[in-house]
Design a protein around this motif. Structure first.
Motif, PDB file in Angstrom:
ATOM      1  N   HIS A   1     -40.454  65.969  -6.006  1.00 47.78           N
ATOM      2  CA  HIS A   1     -40.276  64.707  -6.733  1.00 47.78           C
ATOM      3  C   HIS A   1     -38.930  64.068  -6.420  1.00 47.78           C
ATOM      4  O   HIS A   1     -38.314  63.421  -7.275  1.00 47.78           O
ATOM      5  CB  HIS A   1     -40.430  64.916  -8.245  1.00 47.78           C
ATOM      6  N   TRP A   2     -38.486  64.226  -5.171  1.00 45.56           N
ATOM      7  CA  TRP A   2     -37.239  63.607  -4.727  1.00 45.56           C
ATOM      8  C   TRP A   2     -37.482  62.323  -3.936  1.00 45.56           C
ATOM      9  O   TRP A   2     -36.552  61.567  -3.698  1.00 45.56           O
ATOM     10  CB  TRP A   2     -36.438  64.577  -3.851  1.00 45.56           C
ATOM     11  N   HIS A   3     -38.698  62.112  -3.470  1.00 42.61           N
ATOM     12  CA  HIS A   3     -38.978  60.956  -2.629  1.00 42.61           C
ATOM     13  C   HIS A   3     -38.869  59.679  -3.443  1.00 42.61           C
ATOM     14  O   HIS A   3     -38.963  59.692  -4.681  1.00 42.61           O
ATOM     15  CB  HIS A   3     -40.380  61.061  -2.026  1.00 42.61           C
ATOM     16  N   GLN A   4     -38.670  58.575  -2.759  1.00 45.71           N
ATOM     17  CA  GLN A   4     -38.646  57.261  -3.368  1.00 45.71           C
ATOM     18  C   GLN A   4     -39.624  56.366  -2.608  1.00 45.71           C
ATOM     19  O   GLN A   4     -39.839  56.560  -1.414  1.00 45.71           O
ATOM     20  CB  GLN A   4     -37.230  56.682  -3.328  1.00 45.71           C
ATOM     21  N   PRO A   5     -40.256  55.413  -3.287  1.00 45.31           N
ATOM     22  CA  PRO A   5     -41.228  54.549  -2.618  1.00 45.31           C
ATOM     23  C   PRO A   5     -40.608  53.854  -1.398  1.00 45.31           C
ATOM     24  O   PRO A   5     -39.467  53.380  -1.454  1.00 45.31           O
ATOM     25  CB  PRO A   5     -41.606  53.538  -3.701  1.00 45.31           C
ATOM     26  N   TRP A   6     -41.370  53.821  -0.304  1.00 45.95           N
ATOM     27  CA  TRP A   6     -40.887  53.178   0.918  1.00 45.95           C
ATOM     28  C   TRP A   6     -42.031  52.394   1.556  1.00 45.95           C
ATOM     29  O   TRP A   6     -43.183  52.545   1.178  1.00 45.95           O
ATOM     30  CB  TRP A   6     -40.316  54.211   1.889  1.00 45.95           C
TER      31      TRP A   6
ATOM     32  N   LEU B   1     -31.816  60.901   3.493  1.00 47.76           N
ATOM     33  CA  LEU B   1     -33.207  61.135   3.881  1.00 47.76           C
ATOM     34  C   LEU B   1     -34.184  60.433   2.946  1.00 47.76           C
ATOM     35  O   LEU B   1     -35.244  59.977   3.371  1.00 47.76           O
ATOM     36  CB  LEU B   1     -33.505  62.638   3.903  1.00 47.76           C
ATOM     37  N   VAL B   2     -33.846  60.356   1.657  1.00 43.24           N
ATOM     38  CA  VAL B   2     -34.756  59.726   0.691  1.00 43.24           C
ATOM     39  C   VAL B   2     -34.517  58.228   0.562  1.00 43.24           C
ATOM     40  O   VAL B   2     -35.208  57.559  -0.216  1.00 43.24           O
ATOM     41  CB  VAL B   2     -34.654  60.399  -0.698  1.00 43.24           C
ATOM     42  N   ASP B   3     -33.578  57.686   1.315  1.00 43.07           N
ATOM     43  CA  ASP B   3     -33.282  56.260   1.282  1.00 43.07           C
ATOM     44  C   ASP B   3     -34.487  55.490   1.829  1.00 43.07           C
ATOM     45  O   ASP B   3     -34.855  55.638   2.994  1.00 43.07           O
ATOM     46  CB  ASP B   3     -32.053  55.986   2.150  1.00 43.07           C
ATOM     47  N   PRO B   4     -35.155  54.652   1.003  1.00 42.13           N
ATOM     48  CA  PRO B   4     -36.355  53.938   1.468  1.00 42.13           C
ATOM     49  C   PRO B   4     -36.116  53.068   2.699  1.00 42.13           C
ATOM     50  O   PRO B   4     -37.024  52.867   3.507  1.00 42.13           O
ATOM     51  CB  PRO B   4     -36.746  53.079   0.260  1.00 42.13           C
ATOM     52  N   SER B   5     -34.894  52.560   2.848  1.00 41.28           N
ATOM     53  CA  SER B   5     -34.602  51.685   3.984  1.00 41.28           C
ATOM     54  C   SER B   5     -34.533  52.447   5.298  1.00 41.28           C
ATOM     55  O   SER B   5     -34.467  51.828   6.372  1.00 41.28           O
ATOM     56  CB  SER B   5     -33.276  50.935   3.751  1.00 41.28           C
ATOM     57  N   ARG B   6     -34.567  53.785   5.228  1.00 44.89           N
ATOM     58  CA  ARG B   6     -34.493  54.606   6.435  1.00 44.89           C
ATOM     59  C   ARG B   6     -35.796  55.365   6.692  1.00 44.89           C
ATOM     60  O   ARG B   6     -35.820  56.333   7.434  1.00 44.89           O
ATOM     61  CB  ARG B   6     -33.310  55.573   6.353  1.00 44.89           C
TER      62      ARG B   6
ATOM     63  N   ILE C   1     -43.323  65.517   8.996  1.00 39.63           N
ATOM     64  CA  ILE C   1     -44.434  65.758   8.070  1.00 39.63           C
ATOM     65  C   ILE C   1     -44.059  66.815   7.044  1.00 39.63           C
ATOM     66  O   ILE C   1     -44.276  66.651   5.841  1.00 39.63           O
ATOM     67  CB  ILE C   1     -45.695  66.177   8.851  1.00 39.63           C
ATOM     68  N   LEU C   2     -43.476  67.924   7.513  1.00 41.02           N
ATOM     69  CA  LEU C   2     -43.054  68.984   6.587  1.00 41.02           C
ATOM     70  C   LEU C   2     -42.031  68.461   5.587  1.00 41.02           C
ATOM     71  O   LEU C   2     -42.109  68.742   4.383  1.00 41.02           O
ATOM     72  CB  LEU C   2     -42.456  70.156   7.361  1.00 41.02           C
ATOM     73  N   LEU C   3     -41.058  67.712   6.095  1.00 45.76           N
ATOM     74  CA  LEU C   3     -40.008  67.191   5.223  1.00 45.76           C
ATOM     75  C   LEU C   3     -40.588  66.235   4.188  1.00 45.76           C
ATOM     76  O   LEU C   3     -40.212  66.283   3.006  1.00 45.76           O
ATOM     77  CB  LEU C   3     -38.950  66.493   6.077  1.00 45.76           C
ATOM     78  N   ASP C   4     -41.522  65.402   4.596  1.00 48.40           N
ATOM     79  CA  ASP C   4     -42.170  64.478   3.665  1.00 48.40           C
ATOM     80  C   ASP C   4     -42.925  65.243   2.575  1.00 48.40           C
ATOM     81  O   ASP C   4     -42.844  64.894   1.390  1.00 48.40           O
ATOM     82  CB  ASP C   4     -43.116  63.565   4.440  1.00 48.40           C
ATOM     83  N   HIS C   5     -43.663  66.282   2.967  1.00 49.50           N
ATOM     84  CA  HIS C   5     -44.380  67.110   1.984  1.00 49.50           C
ATOM     85  C   HIS C   5     -43.409  67.720   0.973  1.00 49.50           C
ATOM     86  O   HIS C   5     -43.660  67.700  -0.239  1.00 49.50           O
ATOM     87  CB  HIS C   5     -45.140  68.229   2.698  1.00 49.50           C
ATOM     88  N   LEU C   6     -42.303  68.284   1.467  1.00 48.67           N
ATOM     89  CA  LEU C   6     -41.367  68.986   0.585  1.00 48.67           C
ATOM     90  C   LEU C   6     -40.665  68.010  -0.363  1.00 48.67           C
ATOM     91  O   LEU C   6     -40.550  68.281  -1.568  1.00 48.67           O
ATOM     92  CB  LEU C   6     -40.338  69.757   1.418  1.00 48.67           C
ATOM     93  N   LEU C   7     -40.194  66.876   0.159  1.00 52.41           N
ATOM     94  CA  LEU C   7     -39.517  65.899  -0.695  1.00 52.41           C
ATOM     95  C   LEU C   7     -40.457  65.350  -1.763  1.00 52.41           C
ATOM     96  O   LEU C   7     -40.046  65.130  -2.908  1.00 52.41           O
ATOM     97  CB  LEU C   7     -38.969  64.755   0.160  1.00 52.41           C
TER      98      LEU C   7
END
Length: 278
Positions: free
Chosen positions: A263-268, A201-206, A253-259
């Motif tokens: 601090h689990w998200h990665q720049p995409w 889910l946090v893979d920027p390529s996806r 949207i919810l998933l993006d907010h939570l990640l």
């Protein structure tokens, strides 16, 4: 349940790194506290109407099952041993057919009064109305067959109005301390129940933005964009299948907010805009 295996990066998945698991749980608690401190989540620009129905969804994360992430790098990331429970709504439903969602639904009388000040529950990320927790766990059990006793509820996110469906949605975040096998319970409601590795889910390529455009004689062209996540088909359907499964809309949207809050998200690439699935 988890089985010993080694992925292409040479990481033994037979044992979960307990310190990493503890860190993930702590990150989620911090994320819930952060999102609640920020007030209501902005989901839509459409004003909320009156007499909206109360509902709850369960955002359930836990230790990775025996389907490893497709993405093999970043094995040391805190999310490497986590997955998330999702359902795909039946294509025959009138509302949001075929969309990927968190399990959940409307509150029933048996869940209690969500406005009763004496019906609150203490959770790791703060007190919450117990009715929302009961509803989220009940609906998730009815949809996927999970055992509510195996879920530690960490907290709830701000109650969020969805004007397009006339619902006030309260997301309940849980930690799956004792996972069990899950599957579709009612095929009239869901076509698929699956657990997806958070590392994918946090893979920027996806990642991309999914966009809906609406035009007609009674209103100008409208554009609605939401963060979207492309889940590899081998995760949702190991036996085969074509194309990725896309998480978008309210769930995206919810998933993006939570990640992000965890601090689990990665720049995409936020310039990548694609038509929303139909």
């Amino acid at each position: 349940m988890n089985q010993a295996r080694t992925d292409q990066a040479g990481v033994d998945h037979g044992r979960t790194d307990q310190s990493r698991t503890d860190q993930a749980r702590a990150d989620l608690i911090h994320a819930i506290e952060t999102l609640n401190a920020g007030g209501p989540l902005r989901i839509q620009d459409i004003p909320a109407g009156e007499n909206m129905r109360e509902s709850a969804v369960l955002i359930l994360l836990g230790t990775l099952d025996d389907v490893p992430a497709v993405r093999c790098e970043c094995a040391g990331h805190v999310t490497a041993e986590l997955d998330l429970l999702l359902v795909q709504r039946a294509a025959t439903l009138r509302a949001h057919p075929g969309q990927v969602a968190f399990p959940g639904g409307r509150l029933d009388p048996e869940d209690g009064d969500p406005h009763d000040p004496d019906d609150r529950i203490k959770l790791p990320a703060g007190d919450a109305q117990a009715a929302y927790v009961r509803a989220a766990l009940r609906e998730a059990q009815e949809e996927t067959g999970l055992d509510p006793d195996g879920v530690e509820v960490l907290g709830v996110l701000p109650r969020t109005p969805l004007a397009v469906s006339s619902h006030q949605v309260t997301p309940v975040v849980g930690w799956w301390k004792e996972p069990v096998s899950v599957n579709v319970v009612d095929h009239a409601e869901s076509s698929l129940v699956f657990r997806t590795p958070v590392l994918d889910l946090v893979d920027p390529s996806r990642r991309h933005y999914a966009e809906v455009r609406i035009s007609g004689p009674d209103f100008p062209r409208l554009r609605h964009r939401s963060p979207a996540f492309r889940i590899p088909r081998e995760i949702t359907d190991p036996a085969g299948g074509d194309g990725d499964v896309v998480v978008w809309g309210f769930t995206g949207i919810l998933l993006d907010h939570l990640l992000s809050a965890a601090h689990w998200h990665q720049p995409w690439n936020t310039e990548d805009v694609r038509p929303a699935p139909r």
